[in-house]
Design a protein around this motif. Structure first.
Motif: not given
Length: 192
Positions: A73-78
């Motif tokens: 599972i790939a993820w990103s947030w910022g």
């Protein structure tokens, strides 16, 4: 402004999670009954986790974690300044993260995004992910999400429904399903 990609730390990810841009906060809020910046950061440290710094300040976290053998599972947030980090993260994804995940035996890497998160949806397409389907009511309050993926080529060759992960991790990555409607045959295949 200088963007630098570094291995994630609990401190940096906690800072980013405490200062999320509104789109990411909305997306995370509808996936958890309860969460805190520290818990989100701790969860993100599974697998490969990186931070994008802008002028020395952590502004985005991203990575990929294995869910079971071959499925990641790939993820990103910022933060609100994440948008300025996207070109550096994209380059790093193609040069480092994609090949790292492929080298660990990934057959399928999935990413889900809130259907109203236009920035995330456009970015997933630019990263070479294929939109597979809408997930109606996936959010805890009935919000719709979209499922994207990258899949590795089977031993029998490349089909129209499979994007080789090695290509998705390369600079020439592009979605093969240009109408974004095809949903069949997206699962991982055995090499037997």
């Amino acid at each position: 402004m200088t963007t630098r990609i570094i291995p994630a730390t609990l401190r940096d990810l906690s800072y980013i999670a405490a200062n999320l841009r509104p789109e990411d906060r909305t997306e995370i809020d509808c996936q958890f009954d309860e969460w805190s910046p520290a818990l989100l950061a701790l969860t993100a440290l599974q697998g490969f986790a990186y931070v994008a710094e802008l002028n020395g300040n952590p502004e985005a976290g991203f990575g990929a974690a294995e869910q079971r053998g071959g499925l990641w599972i790939a993820w990103s947030w910022g933060t609100r300044r994440m948008r300025r980090c996207v070109p550096g993260i994209t380059e790093f994804f193609h040069a480092v993260l994609g090949p790292q995940v492929a080298a660990r035996g990934a057959f399928r890497v999935e990413a889900r995004a809130l259907a109203t998160n236009e920035l995330a949806l456009r970015w997933l397409g630019r990263l070479g992910a294929t939109q597979r389907c809408r997930l109606p009511g996936y959010g805890r309050n009935g919000e719709d999400f979209l499922l994207y993926d990258w899949t590795r080529m089977s031993d029998f060759g490349e089909s129209l429904n499979h994007v080789p992960f090695s290509k998705a991790a390369g600079a020439e990555a592009a979605a093969t399903d240009t109408d974004h409607c095809r949903q069949g045959g997206a699962g991982a295949r055995s090499s037997t």
